[in-house]
Design an enzyme around this catalytic site. Structure first.
Site, short mmCIF file in Angstrom:
data_model
loop_
_atom_site.label_atom_id
_atom_site.label_comp_id
_atom_site.label_asym_id
_atom_site.label_seq_id
_atom_site.Cartn_x
_atom_site.Cartn_y
_atom_site.Cartn_z
N GLU A 140 -6.43 4.09 -0.06
CA GLU A 140 -5.65 3.17 0.79
C GLU A 140 -4.19 3.05 0.38
O GLU A 140 -3.69 1.95 0.12
CB GLU A 140 -6.33 1.80 0.83
CG GLU A 140 -7.75 1.88 1.39
CD GLU A 140 -8.49 0.55 1.38
OE1 GLU A 140 -7.93 -0.45 0.90
OE2 GLU A 140 -9.64 0.52 1.85
N ASN A 195 -8.34 8.60 0.61
CA ASN A 195 -9.24 7.80 1.45
C ASN A 195 -8.44 6.66 2.08
O ASN A 195 -7.70 5.95 1.40
CB ASN A 195 -10.38 7.25 0.59
CG ASN A 195 -11.48 6.62 1.40
OD1 ASN A 195 -11.95 7.20 2.38
ND2 ASN A 195 -11.92 5.43 1.00
#
Length: 545
Positions: free
Chosen positions: A357, A400
């Protein structure tokens, strides 16, 4: 490592001397919980010739902002526990040094971590604290103990402690002298007892003996290998002409004490993501102090069931121990953490979420200006990937991110970032698209999703659906269509290797109403809270058929 018979004989003799079992009692019948049982796969514990040495982890669940929320002491998930059917007793010898507190915890049910909250279940904790015996009881209705009392004085050195359940009370003794009792508060109503231990920071102690008596049967950790099924999600996905993996996040405590959860996990999935147990606050709670036992157990479960491990996560700005946020040498902290953690699991995991993130479309460069960015600028991302490749050369390395399934500035910034990383020769192998769908605005048409998967393929990147869950609000048909639609894209696109969901049952789902008792479970996963499959399960099987 299992403690040998010499320790058992010594421990039994010490308990007899302490008056906790009658002289002349045959100790072989005293149900020794140390000798011949696994205490090596227990975070913060080290089996020695003298017993099990307990070191302080100072492990906490932290808030997203980095504040300490709840202490998170370990339990022995791979070791022995008790099945109880009435009154029982547990006797222990705690060898306490330097005046620091020593705690032994008897869990009636293991706690569960719901992402950023530890749900305390019923338990009894006994501790030698300031020369007194402290007894605390949790009833499963609060994070806090429902009753805490202290007894005795002058306790030091080898302290022989006895805990007896009977008559709705828990009675405690030390050195052969009964000290008092507290209410049981249904702490053991589930019929099991699991063991945990903790030590005060700056201290440490040794569990020299641990035995059970009465209506208690010692049970070692359950077998990891589960019964396969030719009609499971994993079987159908792996039988296709282009196989894909079907994955899920797994929590370590229900894997230990919930047999139905364990059976579904091993039967239905062939990719496993540790939900919490590889995050920094769990594996390095204090600087240079590592706690790998829970994550190691998940890796062992995966190996026993032919599952690939997608390790999660090395670098994130949440789930950090407080020391990591306040350390003055941020770059060194990051690189040392990657080297130690990825190195520990090297060769045993298939993939890593190296950076989790990093995006924030509100900033001009599209990146979250977190502590890593503040110390190193955007270069922290390539540095993290290069360090991960050096520590684990065989694992595929992923970035991710959430919200990148949709068109818009977040996707645009992500695409620009990974394109530049590839151009610069950074060893990034793939991108995880989380696909959390909490409300209607989070739902992405499969055509848009497919377009993004194909755009990443053009950059030479693999893709995995990494954390899918869909809050249904009671509309299980919509939920089924969302799961099936994204699975169909992953099934068809050659660079999509894994279709993964963030857990599989609402019983332990991260959309639960955390922080409240009784727990209000979410409804975002393909199995309900009773572990019954929903429409989403049938819809996914239909896509794979």
């Amino acid at each position: 490592m299992r403690l040998g018979i010499r320790t058992a004989v010594w421990a039994g003799a010490l308990l007899v001397v302490a008056g906790l079992v009658p002289p002349g009692t045959a100790y072989a019948a005293a149900a020794d919980l140390l000798a011949g049982h696994d205490w090596a796969h227990f975070s913060g514990a080290e089996p020695t010739a003298a017993g099990v040495k307990i070191i302080p982890l100072d492990r906490w669940v932290t808030t997203p902002e980095g504040k300490r929320l709840q202490p998170n002491p370990p339990a022995n998930l791979a070791g022995p526990h008790l099945d109880i059917s009435g009154d029982f007793g547990v006797d222990a010898v705690l060898s306490v040094t330097n005046g620091k507190a020593a705690y032994l915890q008897l869990y009636g049910r293991l706690p569960v971590i719901y992402d950023e909250w530890r749900q305390e279940r019923p338990s009894v904790r006994v501790g030698v604290v300031g020369g007194k015996l402290e007894v605390a009881v949790w009833d499963g209705g609060s994070d806090k103990a429902v009753e805490t009392r202290t007894f005795g004085s002058g306790l030091a050195g080898d302290v022989a402690v006895s805990v007896r359940r009977g008559g709705g009370k828990v009675t405690v003794s030390a050195g052969g002298k009964q000290l008092g009792s507290v209410g049981e508060h249904n702490a053991f109503s589930a019929g099991t007892v699991w063991f945990g231990a903790d030590a005060q920071v700056g201290g440490g102690w040794t569990l020299r003996a641990l035995t059970a008596s009465g209506n208690a049967k010692i049970v070692d950790a359950p077998a990891l290998a589960q019964t396969p099924s030719s009609s499971s999600l994993r079987a159908k996905a792996s039988a296709r002409s282009r196989p894909i993996r079907v994955g899920t996040a797994i929590a370590s405590t229900p894997l230990a004490d919930d047999a139905d959860y364990r059976a579904i996990a091993g039967r239905e999935f062939d990719a496993l993501t540790p939900e919490n147990d590889m995050k920094p606050e769990f594996v390095q709670p204090s600087r240079g102090v590592f706690a790998f036992a829970e994550a190691d157990r998940l890796v062992e479960f995966a190996r026993a069931n032919g599952m690939a491990v997608h390790a999660h996560t090395l670098v994130w700005f949440e789930a950090l121990p407080t020391w990591m946020r306040s350390a003055p040498d941020t770059k060194t902290v990051m690189l040392d953490h990657i080297k130690a953690v990825a190195g520990h699991f090297a060769g045993r995991v298939a993939e890593w979420d190296v950076v989790n993130e990093p995006m924030n479309e509100d900033n001009s460069d599209g990146l979250e200006h977190n502590l890593w960015y503040q110390a190193m600028g955007k270069d922290y991302i390539p540095q993290a990937f290069r360090a991960a490749r050096a520590a684990d050369p065989t694992a595929a390395l992923y970035l991710n991110e959430y919200g990148i399934e949709q068109d818009g500035p977040r996707w645009d910034a992500l695409y620009k970032l990974v394109k530049q990383l590839k151009a610069d020769g950074v060893p990034i192998d793939g991108v995880g698209l989380q696909n959390h769908e909490y409300d209607k605005g989070d739902r992405t048409p499969p055509a848009t999703f497919r377009k993004h998967v194909q755009a990443l393929a053009a950059l030479g990147l693999k893709v995995r659906v990494s954390e899918m869950d869909v809050v249904s609000g009671g509309d299980t048909t919509m939920q089924a269509n969302e799961f099936a639609g994204k699975l169909a894209v992953c099934r068809d696109e050659p660079n999509c290797t894994t279709f993964g969901m963030w857990g599989f049952t609402d019983r332990y789902g991260s959309t639960a109403d955390i922080g409240h008792y009784p727990l209000a479970v979410g409804d975002a996963l393909p199995w309900d809270q009773n572990l019954k499959p929903k429409k989403a399960y049938a819809a996914m099987l239909a896509e794979l058929n």
